[in-house]
Design a protein around this motif. Structure first.
Motif, PDB file in Angstrom:
ATOM      1  N   ARG A  51     -40.227  42.072  31.822  1.00 29.91           N
ATOM      2  CA  ARG A  51     -41.158  41.082  31.269  1.00 29.91           C
ATOM      3  C   ARG A  51     -42.574  41.371  31.744  1.00 29.91           C
ATOM      4  NH1 ARG A  51     -43.086  37.923  35.273  1.00 29.91           N
ATOM      5  NH2 ARG A  51     -41.765  37.430  37.072  1.00 29.91           N
ATOM      6  N   PRO A  52     -43.577  40.809  31.056  1.00 30.09           N
ATOM      7  CA  PRO A  52     -44.955  40.933  31.566  1.00 30.09           C
ATOM      8  C   PRO A  52     -45.108  40.182  32.876  1.00 30.09           C
ATOM      9  CG  PRO A  52     -44.932  40.250  29.248  1.00 30.09           C
ATOM     10  CD  PRO A  52     -43.533  40.111  29.759  1.00 30.09           C
ATOM     11  N   ASN A  79     -50.904  47.716  29.696  1.00 37.44           N
ATOM     12  CA  ASN A  79     -51.196  46.692  28.694  1.00 37.44           C
ATOM     13  C   ASN A  79     -50.388  46.907  27.417  1.00 37.44           C
ATOM     14  OD1 ASN A  79     -54.702  46.230  29.492  1.00 37.44           O
ATOM     15  ND2 ASN A  79     -52.978  44.873  29.907  1.00 37.44           N
ATOM     16  N   SER A  86     -46.632  47.223  25.599  1.00 35.16           N
ATOM     17  CA  SER A  86     -45.219  46.870  25.752  1.00 35.16           C
ATOM     18  C   SER A  86     -44.385  48.124  25.985  1.00 35.16           C
ATOM     19  CB  SER A  86     -44.735  46.141  24.506  1.00 35.16           C
ATOM     20  OG  SER A  86     -43.326  46.039  24.505  1.00 35.16           O
ATOM     21  N   PRO A 132     -51.078  40.760  27.776  1.00 36.55           N
ATOM     22  CA  PRO A 132     -49.815  40.907  28.515  1.00 36.55           C
ATOM     23  C   PRO A 132     -49.807  42.215  29.292  1.00 36.55           C
ATOM     24  CG  PRO A 132     -49.400  40.160  26.271  1.00 36.55           C
ATOM     25  CD  PRO A 132     -50.864  40.508  26.342  1.00 36.55           C
ATOM     26  N   THR A 133     -49.313  42.173  30.507  1.00 42.45           N
ATOM     27  CA  THR A 133     -49.341  43.336  31.397  1.00 42.45           C
ATOM     28  C   THR A 133     -47.969  43.538  32.022  1.00 42.45           C
ATOM     29  OG1 THR A 133     -51.663  42.875  31.901  1.00 42.45           O
ATOM     30  CG2 THR A 133     -50.511  44.389  33.362  1.00 42.45           C
ATOM     31  N   TRP A 134     -47.427  44.738  31.904  1.00 42.45           N
ATOM     32  CA  TRP A 134     -46.120  45.065  32.467  1.00 42.45           C
ATOM     33  C   TRP A 134     -46.302  45.934  33.716  1.00 42.45           C
ATOM     34  CZ3 TRP A 134     -47.084  44.214  27.456  1.00 42.45           C
ATOM     35  CH2 TRP A 134     -46.172  43.439  26.715  1.00 42.45           C
ATOM     36  N   PHE A 141     -40.494  40.419  25.144  1.00 45.81           N
ATOM     37  CA  PHE A 141     -41.749  40.052  25.791  1.00 45.81           C
ATOM     38  C   PHE A 141     -41.574  38.976  26.863  1.00 45.81           C
ATOM     39  CE2 PHE A 141     -42.680  41.369  21.411  1.00 45.81           C
ATOM     40  CZ  PHE A 141     -43.490  42.458  21.656  1.00 45.81           C
ATOM     41  N   ARG A 175     -48.670  32.552  25.599  1.00 41.81           N
ATOM     42  CA  ARG A 175     -48.309  33.611  26.558  1.00 41.81           C
ATOM     43  C   ARG A 175     -47.664  33.086  27.837  1.00 41.81           C
ATOM     44  NH1 ARG A 175     -47.992  37.738  23.182  1.00 41.81           N
ATOM     45  NH2 ARG A 175     -49.959  38.173  22.123  1.00 41.81           N
TER      46      ARG A 175
END
Length: 293
Positions: free
Chosen positions: A68-69, A97, A99, A166-168, A277, A284
């Motif tokens: 997940r982020p 940034n 996915s 979103p950041t992983w 996500f 978010r």
């Protein structure tokens, strides 16, 4: 109640633990594990997706991403489990940034991914990557990549990442480092420190949180789409925001309520968004609870 629904209910009951994990507490962080499908071809996952082991036949092909982020200032924690004297260099950690599903996994994080401004990574010193050493890394409010190891080594470098996207988390099990374990994550708030739960199979009881069910991905995938659509709605007491059409597929009715209060997706898209996500398409926020209509 049909036999299939009885079987699903029994499955949920069997997977419930008598002790609630921290993810069930209000405003806590979501579960954290490695992405099960997007990884280097020499990586094997274990311990419920929390352990990543690279085959020692090469020092490359050890990339893994978070399922997940992660949030800004959420400190991802991991422990070095194993190393090999056959190779030089050590673990690389960073963020993306993009996915994981949209990432073509290369042999190395640096420079194969970091040549793009949507990825950032740093190399940890060999002295900080001995077996048993613990590492934590995070993105601060200025978009800098920060690391801290159990031997006291710290670093901070600027990146081109957008903290509003979103950041992983991204880990390259590289060189002498051959196995790592995710210990979860934590984020310091104004009053308390919020922590994640590394477990993937955790659920709330049916009467918790106003009738929502918190289901693991295995249970979500085991339920048919028709069963999800027929799941009876309950009064949650939340002030909801409703969209007429699903904001993902733009064809089905948005009949599924997320824990943030947004009713903006249909049942099938809710599963896809949760799986890929883990966050609401509108605000978010992490999806911890889902109510199917």
């Amino acid at each position: 109640m049909t036999e299939k629904r009885k079987e699903t209910k029994m499955q949920i009951t069997r997977n419930e633990s008598p002790h609630q994990c921290v993810c069930h507490k209000r405003r806590s962080l979501g579960a954290l594990s490695f992405h099960s499908h997007v990884k280097g071809h020499l990586i094997t996952l274990g311990e419920g997706g929390r352990r990543a082991t690279r085959d020692e036949s090469s020092f490359r092909h050890g990339l893994v991403f978070s399922e997940r982020p992660v949030q800004t200032r959420e400190k991802v924690r991991l422990r070095i489990e194993r190393s090999s004297s056959s190779w030089h260099g050590s673990l690389r950690v960073g963020f993306a940034n993009v996915s994981p599903e949209k990432t073509s996994v290369p042999p190395l994080a640096i420079p194969d991914l970091t040549d793009c401004e949507l990825y950032a990574a740093t190399t940890l010193p060999d002295s900080a990557c001995e077996p048993g050493s613990e590492i934590e890394f995070w993105i601060d409010r200025l978009g800098c990549l920060c690391t801290r190891s159990s031997d006291g080594t710290t670093s901070r470098q600027s990146t081109t990442l957008n903290i509003h996207w979103p950041t992983w988390a991204m880990i390259d099990v590289y060189g002498q480092t051959t196995a790592v374990v995710l210990l979860g994550s934590k984020k310091k708030g104004l009053i308390r420190t919020y922590t994640s739960c590394p477990a993937l199979t955790h659920n709330t009881h049916e009467n918790d949180d106003g009738g929502f069910r918190h289901m693991s991905k295995e249970i979500l995938n085991s339920m048919s789409l028709q069963e999800q659509r027929n799941h009876p709605p309950k009064n949650t007491g939340l002030e909801t925001f409703n969209c007429e059409d699903c904001v993902v597929c733009c064809s089905n009715v948005s009949d599924t309520l997320l824990s943030c209060g947004h009713r903006c997706v249909c049942g099938p898209c809710a599963i896809r968004v949760y799986d890929k996500f883990g966050t609401c398409p509108l605000c978010r926020q992490c999806i911890r609870l889902v109510q199917f209509n």
